[in-house]
Design an enzyme around this catalytic site. Structure first.
Site, mmCIF file in Angstrom:
data_model
loop_
_atom_site.group_PDB
_atom_site.id
_atom_site.type_symbol
_atom_site.label_atom_id
_atom_site.label_comp_id
_atom_site.label_asym_id
_atom_site.label_seq_id
_atom_site.Cartn_x
_atom_site.Cartn_y
_atom_site.Cartn_z
ATOM 1 C CB THR A 139 73.025 63.479 36.012
ATOM 2 O OG1 THR A 139 74.136 64.416 35.248
ATOM 3 C CG2 THR A 139 72.412 64.390 36.476
ATOM 4 C CB SER A 160 80.021 67.667 36.000
ATOM 5 O OG SER A 160 78.770 68.686 35.914
ATOM 6 C CG HIS A 161 76.881 63.057 32.446
ATOM 7 N ND1 HIS A 161 75.517 63.308 32.883
ATOM 8 C CD2 HIS A 161 76.817 62.330 31.337
ATOM 9 C CE1 HIS A 161 74.653 62.711 32.193
ATOM 10 N NE2 HIS A 161 75.504 62.105 31.071
ATOM 11 C CB ALA A 162 75.002 67.494 35.653
#
Length: 834
Positions: A766, A789-791
């Site tokens: 994502t 991570s972004h997710a």
């Protein structure tokens, strides 16, 4: 003699046409080719003589179709037809020109193919149509374009027993995307092969290593398939079960690979094949030389020094997809790859995070890094030296942003608005290139010290909790406002204004997102609201539909993206402030519970000191992405479009957005010395699309276990978990909680509308654009990405269970599958299949 069986003809028979000669050769050498015969080229000469036709005659095509067979010619051809029909329910009739499939001049798609031919009248009619196609205008133009001098009417016809293929496709014995002789590529789908050849479907794609037979897979949509019917062929829509599984199993893939290698060895050069599978039996239907060898050589000559070579393949290269989702465009590669190498090499030595980056290069449009392990002694010293930065990491980031980035963005805005000469545009372009180098030096100067602080705190956490559970550690760092959350909150506040206005609310509830801007512009209230949206975009619109590239629109260019997010808030009733306060309370509760477990008061105080520093710096992950990763590319795009306009005006490219498919040196040269580059841009755009269809490997080379472990500590899982079974998938435990729900696999932003409240989001990775789905999701599962991570970050902010870096989820899971997601243990259980 006007017709001859495949197995009786001479391999060198020039009367067979190219396609016919290939089928004769394959049959004679024992390859599994359906039976058939060739109508030799002398049959057309005889037919034209009988009907007093000459190739220069006006309306020659219609004259051939309306011509009459002599008894001698008709009797011989129909005798061969009926003999073949004794073994096959129907036949395929295909053109076989002497000019066709010559190296450097493939006529694929220029002549005719007719399937499911059953009757004598239909057979003779299709033969005449094949002959007529030799004289068609499109073939004439193609021959002229290719400077092909075969002007004589040397058209043969292949008549072959029709295989009622359950699965069919094409095979390239050399990967046509990468030009790698060590790989072959298979494109396959259901039914007869015309669906693939005509481009009617998005097939499954398989890349096979020709030595090890290792397989990479990419699932296509397989929207429809073609089948024989009483007369002709018909299209059928695939059902969900067909679309959600691969059409070939590994056994068939390897069998096709072996047949391809055998065929390639027979010819002595790369080939492409058409195949069909019926009743579990494989058939080769056609073979032809790959006719783009010269073009491939030209493409190879265009390789840049930042591309991975065959010699590089001996080293361990890690795909950086968890940071930069590929493929990326040629122009962006020119800017980002040297910049990332510069920044990573310099700052990984200054702030060792477990590995030192030696090189950064590109492979199949994806960015890879070559790493080496750091010296533990030196790393420890450097980490200690970085401690003095820990108390004020966030303030340090904002200082760098204010001194370095924001002034350059003002300069870029001015350059975007200015009128340019070729010289001034070149100078501005070089400034942008230089700033990318500086930007990614500062990027890692900001990020790496925080990673060291995170590692320090996490090590202390594991002294208390052990190393089996990490999701709560990161959840204790949520509930801090950052630019992503701030962006979402402003969109939510705008949605509240919509809800307060009955007319606006009706627009958002009854119109599609694509219609909102035009509809709002028709009323005074709507215009005022659009003004507020545009005001929002002036501050928060510097993010792209595709993070880390220049090729897609940014929010500031098109209000659609913001309006669609606002619409989602209007419809789902999400209350941002309430949910954010819940996240803060959960953070405080988890932290207080954790502190109570620490009996040693001195350790508790030390942990709290580092924790407060980490909590204060937790904004770095999203704020640096907002101001550096997203905003630099967005501002650069607006400026570069001006250069694209200049190159379009000077005839270098056809459209300003073709600029993305040129390299930096080509742009610099073309500004002062315009030369046509349309063909190069078009070819690279085509290759870029092919890169998008194929999975890039998570790593290259043969790493040691220690190298893989070091890589996974940074980017998350690199390989699929060995514990995976038919019913269980394992990944990184990124956000705690256990829920069950139906799967929805979302592959890109174009599929967002398919997502429904209560779905479990399954995707490759994502970016900030995906945040709107988190409001409706029950849980999140990704192929790539780690705990930072972004997710992972957004899932924790929204309180969603998340299992990331599975390496298998988008392949193993299908829409409608019911799964249980355990974000605490990193385990996914498949409860039922759709």
């Amino acid at each position: 003699m006007y017709s001859v069986l495949f197995n009786k003809a001479e391999e060198s028979s020039q009367l067979a046409g190219a396609k016919g000669m290939n089928l004769i050769k394959m049959t004679k050498n024992g390859l599994p080719v359906p039976d058939g015969f060739i109508i030799q080229t002398n049959a057309l000469a005889r037919f034209m003589e009988d009907n007093q036709l000459h190739e220069t005659k006006e309306d020659i095509e219609n004259n051939i179709i309306n011509g009459i067979f002599s008894d001698e010619l008709k009797n011989e051809l129909t005798a061969s037809f009926y003999e073949l029909r004794e073994s096959y329910a129907s036949v395929a009739v295909r053109s076989s020109s002497a000019s066709e499939d010559l190296e450097g001049a493939s006529f694929a798609g220029q002549y005719e193919t007719y399937l499911n031919v059953k009757t004598e009248d239909e057979f003779l009619g299709k033969v005449k149509e094949c002959w007529a196609s030799f004289f068609s205008a499109r073939v004439g133009r193609y021959k002229e374009k290719m400077k092909n001098n075969h002007g004589k009417p040397l058209m043969g016809v292949v008549v072959q027993g029709l295989i009622e293929s359950e699965v069919s496709g094409v095979i390239f014995s050399r990967n046509p995307v990468t030009h790698d002789d060590g790989e072959l590529l298979i494109s396959a789908s259901y039914g007869l092969g015309e669906a693939i050849v005509s481009g009617s479907v998005t097939p499954d794609t398989f890349i096979v290593n020709k030595d090890s037979f290792a397989i990479q897979k990419e699932m296509g949509l397989k929207e429809l398939y073609m089948v024989s019917q009483a007369e002709g062929i018909a299209e059928r829509e695939t059902n969900e079960e067909m679309r959600n599984r691969y059409c070939l199993n590994d056994e068939h893939i390897r069998e096709l690979a072996a047949l391809t290698k055998k065929t390639e060895a027979l010819y002595g050069f790369p080939v492409d094949l058409e195949f069909g599978i019926a009743e579990n039996t494989l058939y080769l239907l056609q073979a032809r030389p790959i006719t783009t060898i010269d073009q491939d050589k030209e493409a190879a000559e265009e390789e840049r020094d930042f591309m991975i070579t065959k010699e590089d393949m001996n080293d361990f290269w890690l795909n950086m997809e968890s940071n930069i989702e590929g493929p990326i465009s040629p122009l962006f590669s020119s800017l980002i790859v040297p910049a990332m190498e510069h920044g990573l090499k310099k700052r990984s030595e200054q702030f060792p995070i477990g590995v030192t980056i030696e090189e950064v290069k590109q492979y199949r449009g994806h960015i890879y890094s070559k790493q080496k392990g750091g010296d533990p002694t030196e790393a420890a010293k450097a980490a200690e030296a970085a401690e003095e930065l820990f108390p004020h990491l966030a303030e340090r980031m904002y200082d760098i942003l204010n001194k370095t980035f924001l002034p350059f963005y003002e300069t870029l805005d001015e350059l975007s608005a200015a009128s340019h000469t070729p010289e001034s545009a070149l100078n501005a372009f070089k400034k942008l290139k230089a700033f990318y180098m500086e930007a990614y030096d500062e990027h890692f100067n900001i990020v790496f010290p925080q990673l060291l602080l995170n590692t320090k705190l996490e090590t202390m956490y594991q002294q208390v909790q052990g190393d089996t559970e990490n999701s709560h550690f990161h959840e204790m760092l949520t509930g801090k406002m950052n630019k992503s959350l701030e962006t979402d909150r402003h969109l939510w506040l705008l949605s509240n204004e919509v809800k307060k206005n009955a007319a606006l609310k009706q627009v958002f509830e009854t119109h599609q997102a694509e219609e909102l801007q035009e509809t709002l512009a028709q009323t005074s209230d709507g215009k005022l609201f659009l003004d507020k949206v545009n005001e929002f975009l002036r501050e928060y619109g510097w993010r792209s539909v595709k993070s880390h590239d220049l090729i897609e629109q940014i929010w500031a260019e098109n209000p659609y993206y913001a309006l669609s997010h606002i619409q989602n808030y209007v419809r789902n009733g999400y209350h941002f402030d309430n949910e954010f306060n819940k996240t803060i309370e959960k953070r405080k509760q988890l932290y207080n519970e954790f502190l109570q477990q620490i009996e040693d008061e001195a350790f508790r105080k030390e942990y709290d000191r580092y924790y407060q520093w980490m909590l204060n710096s937790s904004v770095i992950r999203d704020d640096h992405h907002f101001y550096i990763d997203a905003m630099l590319d967005a501002k650069a795009r607006i400026f570069l479009l001006r250069i694209g306009e200049m190159l379009t005006d000077s005839g270098v490219i056809d459209d300003k957005e073709d600029l993305w498919y040129l390299y930096d040196d080509e742009i610099e040269n073309a500004l002062l010395h315009p030369v046509p580059l349309q063909a190069k841009a078009a070819k690279r755009r085509e290759v870029f699309k092919e890169y998008e269809l194929v999975h890039a490997p998570s790593y290259l080379g043969s790493p040691t276990a220690e190298q893989l472990k070091a890589a996974e500590d940074i980017v998350g899982s690199v390989t699929e978990d060995e514990k995976n079974t038919e019913d269980h998938i394992y990944g990184v435990a990124a956000s705690s909680g256990i829920v069950s729900g139906p799967v929805k696999v979302i592959r890109d932003a174009n599929e967002f509308s398919r997502f429904s409240p209560g779905d479990v989001l399954v995707c490759k990775m994502t970016t900030p654009l995906w945040t709107s789905l988190f409001q409706d999701a029950k849980a999140v599962i990704t192929d790539t990405g780690g705990i930072l991570s972004h997710a992972a970050i957004i899932a924790r902010e929204y309180g969603l269970p998340a299992v990331l870096g599975t390496r298998a989820a988008t392949d193993r899971l299908r829409d409608g599958d019911v799964v249980t997601v355990d974000g605490t243990s990193g385990k996914i259980t498949i409860v039922s299949r759709a």
